[in-house]
Motif scaffolding. Structure first.
Motif, PDB file in Angstrom:
ATOM      1  N   ALA A   1      52.917  21.644  23.942  1.00 46.44           N
ATOM      2  CA  ALA A   1      53.297  22.912  23.325  1.00 46.44           C
ATOM      3  C   ALA A   1      52.108  23.639  22.738  1.00 46.44           C
ATOM      4  O   ALA A   1      51.985  24.856  22.843  1.00 46.44           O
ATOM      5  CB  ALA A   1      54.341  22.675  22.244  1.00 46.44           C
TER       6      ALA A   1
ATOM      7  N   LEU B   1      51.694  26.986  25.709  1.00 50.73           N
ATOM      8  CA  LEU B   1      52.194  28.303  25.381  1.00 50.73           C
ATOM      9  C   LEU B   1      51.103  29.346  25.304  1.00 50.73           C
ATOM     10  O   LEU B   1      51.373  30.539  25.222  1.00 50.73           O
ATOM     11  CB  LEU B   1      52.985  28.233  24.081  1.00 50.73           C
TER      12      LEU B   1
ATOM     13  N   THR C   1      51.658  31.643  28.019  1.00 50.71           N
ATOM     14  CA  THR C   1      52.854  32.479  28.032  1.00 50.71           C
ATOM     15  C   THR C   1      52.478  33.932  28.284  1.00 50.71           C
ATOM     16  O   THR C   1      51.576  34.456  27.640  1.00 50.71           O
ATOM     17  CB  THR C   1      53.599  32.391  26.687  1.00 50.71           C
TER      18      THR C   1
ATOM     19  N   PHE D   1      55.755  24.138  33.485  1.00 56.01           N
ATOM     20  CA  PHE D   1      56.731  24.629  32.522  1.00 56.01           C
ATOM     21  C   PHE D   1      57.135  26.072  32.766  1.00 56.01           C
ATOM     22  O   PHE D   1      56.327  26.889  33.185  1.00 56.01           O
ATOM     23  CB  PHE D   1      56.170  24.554  31.089  1.00 56.01           C
TER      24      PHE D   1
ATOM     25  N   SER E   1      58.332  29.036  30.174  1.00 57.70           N
ATOM     26  CA  SER E   1      58.258  29.247  28.730  1.00 57.70           C
ATOM     27  C   SER E   1      58.884  30.578  28.363  1.00 57.70           C
ATOM     28  O   SER E   1      58.878  31.523  29.143  1.00 57.70           O
ATOM     29  CB  SER E   1      56.808  29.194  28.252  1.00 57.70           C
ATOM     30  N   GLN E   2      59.451  30.634  27.164  1.00 53.65           N
ATOM     31  CA  GLN E   2      60.078  31.855  26.695  1.00 53.65           C
ATOM     32  C   GLN E   2      60.097  31.878  25.171  1.00 53.65           C
ATOM     33  O   GLN E   2      60.003  30.846  24.521  1.00 53.65           O
ATOM     34  CB  GLN E   2      61.508  31.972  27.230  1.00 53.65           C
TER      35      GLN E   2
ATOM     36  N   LEU F   1      59.433  29.206  20.188  1.00 52.37           N
ATOM     37  CA  LEU F   1      59.019  29.183  21.584  1.00 52.37           C
ATOM     38  C   LEU F   1      59.700  28.007  22.278  1.00 52.37           C
ATOM     39  O   LEU F   1      59.868  26.938  21.683  1.00 52.37           O
ATOM     40  CB  LEU F   1      57.499  29.028  21.673  1.00 52.37           C
ATOM     41  N   ARG F   2      60.082  28.206  23.512  1.00 51.53           N
ATOM     42  CA  ARG F   2      60.772  27.157  24.265  1.00 51.53           C
ATOM     43  C   ARG F   2      60.007  26.824  25.534  1.00 51.53           C
ATOM     44  O   ARG F   2      59.529  27.706  26.245  1.00 51.53           O
ATOM     45  CB  ARG F   2      62.195  27.590  24.616  1.00 51.53           C
ATOM     46  N   LEU F   3      59.930  25.540  25.835  1.00 56.68           N
ATOM     47  CA  LEU F   3      59.359  25.046  27.084  1.00 56.68           C
ATOM     48  C   LEU F   3      60.441  24.313  27.865  1.00 56.68           C
ATOM     49  O   LEU F   3      61.112  23.440  27.326  1.00 56.68           O
ATOM     50  CB  LEU F   3      58.213  24.074  26.818  1.00 56.68           C
TER      51      LEU F   3
ATOM     52  N   ARG G   1      64.324  20.170  27.305  1.00 54.73           N
ATOM     53  CA  ARG G   1      63.778  21.372  26.687  1.00 54.73           C
ATOM     54  C   ARG G   1      63.094  21.015  25.377  1.00 54.73           C
ATOM     55  O   ARG G   1      63.401  20.002  24.747  1.00 54.73           O
ATOM     56  CB  ARG G   1      64.865  22.406  26.436  1.00 54.73           C
TER      57      ARG G   1
END
Length: 219
Positions: free
Chosen positions: A20, A24, A27, A136, A138-139, A151-153, A164
């Protein structure tokens, strides 16, 4: 890191945290400039990270299976000290070459070469961030607490040991919380406090000397 899955939880947490922190950064800017800035602030000049933590593990229905607390020291790259103090002690240590998992109650320790233990897992991203978009999706997610950015992976690999990961950062770039779900629907929620960036950590922090009489397994 609980019984019935503590080793998986502890190893996964390190892998996911390391992933993470770096993943990210890739991203897309459209996902949220504020989130990118917060993450970049956290990553900028980061060589190590220490924090106390509380951890709650819940089943797929939301029932709490266990609550625990402990301390974490992270040294980049590839060094970790993760200790659960209560209620069931456990220590996971990586010195950059080997990964140790020690269970004092059982007087057992498992040791794996770092390459074998972390090969093809998110932790490899520490030294190969250019591969992260491959592994990944990512959002950025909305958060009720205006003081946090989430933040999500989502792993692209269907064989990953988690489905997740959600990471909460403060706008000034402090790591506050991590939440991830495993393949069985168990959710691990880790909240960090008393954190410190780039603490003065001795090399011995990432070395584990187990007591005499401990059964040591090298799969």
């Amino acid at each position: 890191m609980t019984r019935g899955g503590p080793q998986c939880g502890s190893l996964s947490l390190y892998r996911l945290l390391a992933a993470a922190l770096v993943a990210l950064l890739a991203t897309p800017a459209a996902a949220g400039d504020d989130a990118r800035l917060a993450l970049e602030r956290f990553m900028s000049g980061l060589e190590g990270f220490s924090a106390e933590f509380t951890q709650t593990v819940s089943d797929e229905t939301g029932f709490t299976l266990q609550e625990s607390d402990g301390v974490m020291h992270l040294g980049l790259p590839d060094r970790l000290y993760w200790e659960v103090r209560e209620p069931f002690p456990q220590v996971v240590v990586s010195d950059g070459e080997e990964l140790w998992t020690y269970d004092p109650d059982l007087s057992q320790a498992t040791v794996r070469p770092l390459g074998d233990a972390l090969d093809a897992t998110p932790i490899a991203a520490i030294s190969r961030p250019e591969e992260l978009d491959t592994h990944f999706h990512s959002q950025v997610l909305p958060v009720e607490d205006a003081s946090a950015l989430r933040l999500r992976l989502i792993p692209r690999n269907e064989h990953a040991d988690f489905t997740r990961l959600e990471l909460d950062l403060t706008p000034d770039g402090d790591l506050a919380r991590m939440r991830f779900e495993d393949l069985f629907g168990q959710v691990t929620d880790v909240r960090f406090e008393s954190s410190e960036r780039n603490p003065d950590l001795d090399a011995d922090t990432f070395r584990l000397d187990v007591p005499e009489g401990t059964d040591v397994y090298r799969p």
